[in-house]
Design an enzyme around this catalytic site. Structure first.
Site, PDB file in Angstrom:
ATOM      1  N   HIS A  67       0.944  -1.404  -0.075  1.00 11.56           N
ATOM      2  CA  HIS A  67       0.059  -0.037   0.036  1.00 11.56           C
ATOM      3  C   HIS A  67       0.987   1.403  -0.050  1.00 11.56           C
ATOM      4  O   HIS A  67       0.373   2.348  -0.334  1.00 11.56           O
ATOM      5  CB  HIS A  67      -0.836   0.033   1.216  1.00 11.56           C
ATOM      6  CG  HIS A  67      -0.523   0.230   2.568  1.00 11.56           C
ATOM      7  ND1 HIS A  67      -0.035  -0.656   3.664  1.00 11.56           N
ATOM      8  CD2 HIS A  67      -0.205   1.511   3.040  1.00 11.56           C
ATOM      9  CE1 HIS A  67       0.252   0.062   4.535  1.00 11.56           C
ATOM     10  NE2 HIS A  67       0.512   1.207   4.464  1.00 11.56           N
ATOM     11  N   ASP A  97      -0.193  -7.404   1.146  1.00  8.41           N
ATOM     12  CA  ASP A  97       0.345  -6.077   1.523  1.00  8.41           C
ATOM     13  C   ASP A  97       2.064  -6.061   1.733  1.00  8.41           C
ATOM     14  O   ASP A  97       2.403  -5.341   2.430  1.00  8.41           O
ATOM     15  CB  ASP A  97      -0.418  -5.545   2.744  1.00  8.41           C
ATOM     16  CG  ASP A  97      -0.178  -3.847   2.670  1.00  8.41           C
ATOM     17  OD1 ASP A  97       0.047  -3.436   1.705  1.00  8.41           O
ATOM     18  OD2 ASP A  97      -0.262  -3.345   3.901  1.00  8.41           O
ATOM     19  N   SER A 173       4.895   2.152   8.225  1.00  9.17           N
ATOM     20  CA  SER A 173       4.349   1.161   7.161  1.00  9.17           C
ATOM     21  C   SER A 173       5.571   0.591   6.307  1.00  9.17           C
ATOM     22  O   SER A 173       6.196   1.442   5.911  1.00  9.17           O
ATOM     23  CB  SER A 173       3.261   1.533   6.655  1.00  9.17           C
ATOM     24  OG  SER A 173       2.065   1.751   7.109  1.00  9.17           O
TER      25      SER A 173
END
Length: 322
Positions: A67, A97, A173
């Site tokens: 993402h 992901d 992330s």
């Protein structure tokens, strides 16, 4: 009486041991962690995003979240030493992901991918990343739970997710979750907004499988039938009549025209209860069964239609790219 803190006290020794473990792990892993800046083009103009990643090979391969990089056209990597490089996308997998980038460097500091199979609840977990643009931030906590499931952006279920209370922020992330020796046990992927201390990481064993598929094929191969469905119970009377030992299946809501499901004769309203001799008790179980082994291979689909048990044959194809 004068009281003073001493490292020789039980509390001091415990604090020192904990601090030393975090410091040692951070010293090992932090040099491999990078700050990512990506650029997306859209009808509304250029959009920029940031995230974290980490080198896992000395020749410049790095792992991050899908993402963070999905759909981007430019990738800039900043290292702990302040060096900046352009990166190329090797491949990404929105279903887990995860994504792999390559940077042209002679030698990159890199981390070891450990095994998540041996993790225990309560084990030390250390998250390293660049939240909110502050590079190489370290937070520590414990493995709060194992075997969690997390819904990816594609709707597919990511299994064996690690839950930790190591504080994460959006910029974390793609950064590594490491153990006390600095080995990667997970890839930080999500936080639950509104909840305190609930953060998730894709397990390192899952990451190793995904990156091996990406390096081999440029993507993760998964099978596709072309059917949309929802979880539904099996009528108890029908279960007894057909001697079924499952209580739920997948109710077909729609079948894409020209898809393998359409060619097999699946219809809206059918209740799928088995695929390639594996019980199908939910949409997630059906997705799990649709792996690369089923691509271009004829498999039996058992379903219930208006009370009748039908056996159809479908040949799934590779899932279309997103």
């Amino acid at each position: 009486m004068t009281l003073s803190a001493s490292s020789s006290s039980p509390d001091g020794e415990a604090l020192d041991a904990y601090s030393n473990a975090v410091v040692t792990a951070a010293r090992v892993a932090a040099p491999a962690v990078v700050h990512l800046e990506v650029r997306h083009d859209s009808p509304r103009g250029t959009r920029q995003g940031t995230g974290s990643g980490f080198f896992f090979t000395p020749d410049g391969l790095l792992l991050t979240n899908s993402h963070v990089v999905h759909g981007a056209r430019e990738f800039q990597v900043s290292t702990q030493e302040g060096d900046r490089y352009s990166a190329d996308l090797v491949g990404d997998d929105p279903d887990s992901d995860l994504a792999v980038l390559r940077v042209s460097v002679s030698v990159a500091p890199h981390v070891t991918l450990g095994s998540s199979a041996a993790l225990q609840i309560g084990q030390l977990a250390i998250a390293i990343g660049s939240p909110l643009g502050f590079e190489h931030t370290v937070t520590a906590g414990v493995v709060s739970a194992l075997g969690r499931s997390l819904r990816s952006s594609t709707g597919r279920l990511i299994e064996n997710v690690i839950q930790t209370d190591a504080a994460l922020n959006p910029g974390n992330s793609g950064g590594p979750l490491v153990n006390s020796s600095g080995a990667v046990i997970g890839v930080n992927t999500a936080i639950i907004s509104g909840a305190q201390g609930i953060c998730f990481a894709t397990a390192s064993d899952t990451a190793q499988w995904v990156l091996s598929e990406i390096l081999k094929h440029g993507r993760v191969l998964r099978a596709w039938l072309g059917v949309a469905g929802t979880n539904a119970p099996v009528n108890r009377r029908l279960a007894l009549y057909h001697a079924l030992d499952i209580e739920s299946g997948v109710r077909v809501q729609s079948v894409e025209r020209g898809s393998p499901a359409a060619s097999a004769g699946l219809e809206s309203g059918d209740l799928i209860i088995s695929y390639d001799q594996e019980p199908v008790t939910s949409v997630d179980r059906l997705q799990q069964a649709l792996d690369s082994r089923r691509i271009d291979r004829a498999c039996e689909i058992v379903c219930l239609r208006r009370g009748q048990r039908l056996v159809l044959t479908a040949t799934a194809i590779e899932r279309p790219r997103i």
